[in-house]
Structures are given as structure tokens and as C-alpha cells.
Design a protein around this motif. Structure first.
Motif, PDB file in Angstrom:
ATOM      1  N   LYS A 118      66.005  30.266  70.428  1.00 41.13           N
ATOM      2  CA  LYS A 118      67.169  30.427  69.535  1.00 41.13           C
ATOM      3  C   LYS A 118      67.555  29.078  68.941  1.00 41.13           C
ATOM      4  CE  LYS A 118      68.955  34.342  72.114  1.00 41.13           C
ATOM      5  NZ  LYS A 118      69.862  34.748  73.184  1.00 41.13           N
ATOM      6  N   ASP A 119      67.482  28.057  69.779  1.00 36.61           N
ATOM      7  CA  ASP A 119      67.822  26.726  69.282  1.00 36.61           C
ATOM      8  C   ASP A 119      66.851  26.303  68.175  1.00 36.61           C
ATOM      9  OD1 ASP A 119      69.463  24.323  69.575  1.00 36.61           O
ATOM     10  OD2 ASP A 119      67.561  23.389  70.133  1.00 36.61           O
ATOM     11  N   LEU A 120      65.580  26.644  68.352  1.00 39.93           N
ATOM     12  CA  LEU A 120      64.573  26.312  67.331  1.00 39.93           C
ATOM     13  C   LEU A 120      64.896  27.026  66.010  1.00 39.93           C
ATOM     14  CD1 LEU A 120      61.818  25.048  66.550  1.00 39.93           C
ATOM     15  CD2 LEU A 120      60.733  27.147  67.388  1.00 39.93           C
ATOM     16  N   VAL A 121      65.273  28.309  66.097  1.00 37.94           N
ATOM     17  CA  VAL A 121      65.637  29.056  64.879  1.00 37.94           C
ATOM     18  C   VAL A 121      66.819  28.350  64.195  1.00 37.94           C
ATOM     19  CG1 VAL A 121      66.550  31.232  63.972  1.00 37.94           C
ATOM     20  CG2 VAL A 121      64.781  31.281  65.746  1.00 37.94           C
ATOM     21  N   GLY A 122      67.813  27.965  64.985  1.00 35.16           N
ATOM     22  CA  GLY A 122      68.984  27.281  64.425  1.00 35.16           C
ATOM     23  C   GLY A 122      68.609  25.963  63.761  1.00 35.16           C
ATOM     24  N   ARG A 137      66.842  31.508  51.067  1.00 37.01           N
ATOM     25  CA  ARG A 137      66.865  30.780  52.342  1.00 37.01           C
ATOM     26  C   ARG A 137      67.095  31.754  53.501  1.00 37.01           C
ATOM     27  NH1 ARG A 137      69.375  26.316  49.371  1.00 37.01           N
ATOM     28  NH2 ARG A 137      71.433  27.194  49.740  1.00 37.01           N
ATOM     29  N   HIS A 138      67.942  32.741  53.251  1.00 36.31           N
ATOM     30  CA  HIS A 138      68.178  33.739  54.301  1.00 36.31           C
ATOM     31  C   HIS A 138      66.887  34.517  54.594  1.00 36.31           C
ATOM     32  CE1 HIS A 138      70.236  36.752  56.725  1.00 36.31           C
ATOM     33  NE2 HIS A 138      69.616  37.677  56.010  1.00 36.31           N
ATOM     34  N   THR A 139      66.181  34.874  53.540  1.00 41.78           N
ATOM     35  CA  THR A 139      64.901  35.577  53.725  1.00 41.78           C
ATOM     36  C   THR A 139      63.929  34.699  54.515  1.00 41.78           C
ATOM     37  OG1 THR A 139      65.233  36.753  51.645  1.00 41.78           O
ATOM     38  CG2 THR A 139      62.988  36.689  52.486  1.00 41.78           C
ATOM     39  N   ALA A 140      63.875  33.409  54.175  1.00 43.90           N
ATOM     40  CA  ALA A 140      62.983  32.492  54.897  1.00 43.90           C
ATOM     41  C   ALA A 140      63.432  32.342  56.357  1.00 43.90           C
ATOM     42  CB  ALA A 140      62.956  31.127  54.205  1.00 43.90           C
ATOM     43  N   ASP A 141      64.738  32.334  56.607  1.00 44.25           N
ATOM     44  CA  ASP A 141      65.224  32.253  58.000  1.00 44.25           C
ATOM     45  C   ASP A 141      64.633  33.392  58.823  1.00 44.25           C
ATOM     46  OD1 ASP A 141      66.856  30.112  57.301  1.00 44.25           O
ATOM     47  OD2 ASP A 141      68.657  31.362  57.036  1.00 44.25           O
ATOM     48  N   GLU A 142      64.599  34.560  58.208  1.00 49.93           N
ATOM     49  CA  GLU A 142      64.088  35.720  58.938  1.00 49.93           C
ATOM     50  C   GLU A 142      62.557  35.697  58.998  1.00 49.93           C
ATOM     51  OE1 GLU A 142      67.844  38.648  57.917  1.00 49.93           O
ATOM     52  OE2 GLU A 142      66.009  38.894  56.764  1.00 49.93           O
ATOM     53  N   GLU A 143      61.917  35.488  57.847  1.00 48.97           N
ATOM     54  CA  GLU A 143      60.458  35.636  57.794  1.00 48.97           C
ATOM     55  C   GLU A 143      59.713  34.442  58.382  1.00 48.97           C
ATOM     56  OE1 GLU A 143      58.984  36.767  53.983  1.00 48.97           O
ATOM     57  OE2 GLU A 143      60.157  38.610  53.948  1.00 48.97           O
ATOM     58  N   LYS A 144      60.287  33.253  58.260  1.00 47.06           N
ATOM     59  CA  LYS A 144      59.557  32.069  58.726  1.00 47.06           C
ATOM     60  C   LYS A 144      60.031  31.599  60.105  1.00 47.06           C
ATOM     61  CE  LYS A 144      58.431  30.090  54.154  1.00 47.06           C
ATOM     62  NZ  LYS A 144      57.554  31.149  53.795  1.00 47.06           N
ATOM     63  N   SER A 145      61.273  31.910  60.462  1.00 46.63           N
ATOM     64  CA  SER A 145      61.794  31.424  61.742  1.00 46.63           C
ATOM     65  C   SER A 145      61.941  32.524  62.791  1.00 46.63           C
ATOM     66  CB  SER A 145      63.159  30.741  61.521  1.00 46.63           C
ATOM     67  OG  SER A 145      63.019  29.622  60.662  1.00 46.63           O
ATOM     68  N   PHE A 179      61.254  36.207  62.666  1.00 41.40           N
ATOM     69  CA  PHE A 179      60.247  37.258  62.874  1.00 41.40           C
ATOM     70  C   PHE A 179      58.971  36.732  63.571  1.00 41.40           C
ATOM     71  CE2 PHE A 179      61.939  39.881  58.966  1.00 41.40           C
ATOM     72  CZ  PHE A 179      63.100  40.155  59.660  1.00 41.40           C
ATOM     73  N   PRO A 180      58.481  35.534  63.246  1.00 41.98           N
ATOM     74  CA  PRO A 180      57.272  35.067  63.944  1.00 41.98           C
ATOM     75  C   PRO A 180      57.470  34.943  65.457  1.00 41.98           C
ATOM     76  CG  PRO A 180      57.629  33.769  61.960  1.00 41.98           C
ATOM     77  CD  PRO A 180      58.851  34.616  62.148  1.00 41.98           C
ATOM     78  N   LEU A 181      58.677  34.566  65.881  1.00 44.61           N
ATOM     79  CA  LEU A 181      58.927  34.469  67.324  1.00 44.61           C
ATOM     80  C   LEU A 181      58.892  35.850  67.969  1.00 44.61           C
ATOM     81  CD1 LEU A 181      61.780  31.783  67.425  1.00 44.61           C
ATOM     82  CD2 LEU A 181      59.397  31.513  68.152  1.00 44.61           C
ATOM     83  N   LEU A 182      59.398  36.844  67.235  1.00 43.14           N
ATOM     84  CA  LEU A 182      59.339  38.213  67.774  1.00 43.14           C
ATOM     85  C   LEU A 182      57.888  38.702  67.825  1.00 43.14           C
ATOM     86  CD1 LEU A 182      62.382  39.932  66.006  1.00 43.14           C
ATOM     87  CD2 LEU A 182      62.194  39.266  68.412  1.00 43.14           C
ATOM     88  N   ARG A 183      57.136  38.399  66.757  1.00 41.31           N
ATOM     89  CA  ARG A 183      55.740  38.880  66.702  1.00 41.31           C
ATOM     90  C   ARG A 183      54.888  38.249  67.813  1.00 41.31           C
ATOM     91  NH1 ARG A 183      56.199  38.931  60.508  1.00 41.31           N
ATOM     92  NH2 ARG A 183      56.150  41.161  60.056  1.00 41.31           N
ATOM     93  N   ALA A 184      55.333  37.098  68.328  1.00 38.43           N
ATOM     94  CA  ALA A 184      54.565  36.421  69.378  1.00 38.43           C
ATOM     95  C   ALA A 184      54.866  36.979  70.771  1.00 38.43           C
ATOM     96  CB  ALA A 184      54.871  34.914  69.344  1.00 38.43           C
TER      97      ALA A 184
END
Ligand SMILES: [Fe+2]
Ligand SMILES: [Fe+2]
Length: 184
Positions: free
Chosen positions: A168-172, A67-75, A77-82
Motif C-alpha cells: 500500500k505504501d508503494l502505491v501511495g 493520472r487516476h487511471t494510471a494509479d489503478e492500471e500501473k500501481s 492492478f499489477p499488485l493484485l494480478r501478482a
């Protein structure tokens, strides 16, 4: 499972970057538990404390770690890549490397889990399995030592500076949903 490690209060889903760093403390803690059980290992049966530590640590890396990996990879990192911001673009190579680390860690954790479950069911471990477990844990320790510091000191700091409050709220929210918790 939100295991509090040490005296610092846990962050909550309104502070997703703090929560990701809290997860890192749990990764360090449970990796330390696995290493310590291996160091104390004898040919005879696991003690009650060793068995409990092994069970909890294996559970953590099997259930909570992904879940932690998914938090980073799915929530996150995509926002940073955008973001089309020079300092973010310069960091994206590191983000790619972090994802490659995740793939390597998954392979090693799978093997640790297989050997660890055999240890729990048999109550003892062959010398070869113990040797292999120690190699895997030493590899994971080296990987996490670098990986977690890059995330904490560089990527999370960067994200804190470039993501809007709404992002940030979306990631949370996504992190909460991943754990079956609804946030208003
Ligand atoms: Fe990571
Ligand atoms: Fe992480």
C-alpha cells in the motif's frame, strides 16, 4: 489539483485506497458540472459561471483523470494480478473489464474535450454538437455509475484486505510521484 468535494477531509498518500475513492468523488462532481452546463445551455453566450465550470471540468478530465487511471492500471492492478490468492484470481476478470471501461471512457472524454473546447472558443455551440455532447455525457454517466461502484465496493475492499502495508505504501508513493510530490 486536489479539489475537496463536500465536507469530508481528503485522504492523503499514506492512504492510497482512500485517495482513489476521493478521486471518484471528483469524477462524479466534474461529470455533474458538465451535465449541468449542457442542461442550462442556450444558443446565446456562456455565462461566466458556466464558462468557469466548463473550463475546470474539462481540465480535470484532461489532466487529472489520466493520472487516476494510471494509479489503478500501473500501481494498484499489477499488485493484485501478482497475488496467487483464490478470491483475487476470481476478481481479475472484473479488473480486465475495468481497464476496458477506461479505454472507452478515454475515447468519450476526448470527444467531450474537443466539443467543450470549441464551445469555450466560440462561446456557443451548434445544436448538433450539443446533442452529441449530451449523448457522450450520458454514456459516461452510465459507465462511471457501474465502474466506480465496482472499484469502491469490490476491488478497493479486496486490495485493502490482501495488500501488505508495504505494498500500500508503494502505491501511495507511486501516486505521489505521478503528481510530482516526493514522499519520504
Ligand atoms: Fe477505474
Ligand atoms: Fe477509479
Amino acid at each position: 489539483m486536489l479539489t475537496q468535494i463536500g465536507g469530508k477531509p481528503e485522504s492523503d498518500f499514506s492512504d492510497p485506497l482512500g485517495l482513489l475513492s476521493d478521486c471518484h468523488q471528483r469524477i462524479r462532481y466534474f461529470l455533474g458540472v458538465l451535465i449541468s452546463v449542457c442542461e442550462q445551455a442556450r444558443v446565446n453566450q456562456l455565462t461566466v459561471d458556466q464558462r468557469t465550470g466548463l473550463e475546470k471540468a474539462l481540465w480535470y478530465f484532461r489532466e487529472a483523470g489520466p493520472r487516476h487511471t494510471a494509479d489503478e492500471e500501473k500501481s494498484l492492478f499489477p499488485l493484485l494480478r501478482a497475488k496467487n490468492i483464490p478470491r483475487v484470481l476470481r476478481a481479475l476478470e472484473k479488473v480486465d473489464r475495468l481497464e476496458a471501461d477506461h479505454r472507452q471512457a478515454e475515447v468519450d472524454h476526448d470527444d467531450v474535450d474537443t466539443i467543450g473546447r470549441r464551445w469555450l472558443s466560440d462561446g456557443s455551440l451548434s445544436k448538433e454538437d450539443l446533442r452529441q455532447m449530451k449523448v457522450l455525457l450520458s454514456n459516461l454517466m452510465a459507465l462511471y455509475k457501474r465502474h466506480l461502484v465496482v472499484e469502491e465496493a469490490e476491488i478497493f475492499v479486496l486490495a485493502d484486505g490482501v495488500l501488505s502495508d508495504g505494498e500500500k505504501d508503494l502505491v501511495g508513493r507511486e501516486m505521489a510521484a505521478r503528481r510530482g510530490i516526493l514522499r519520504r
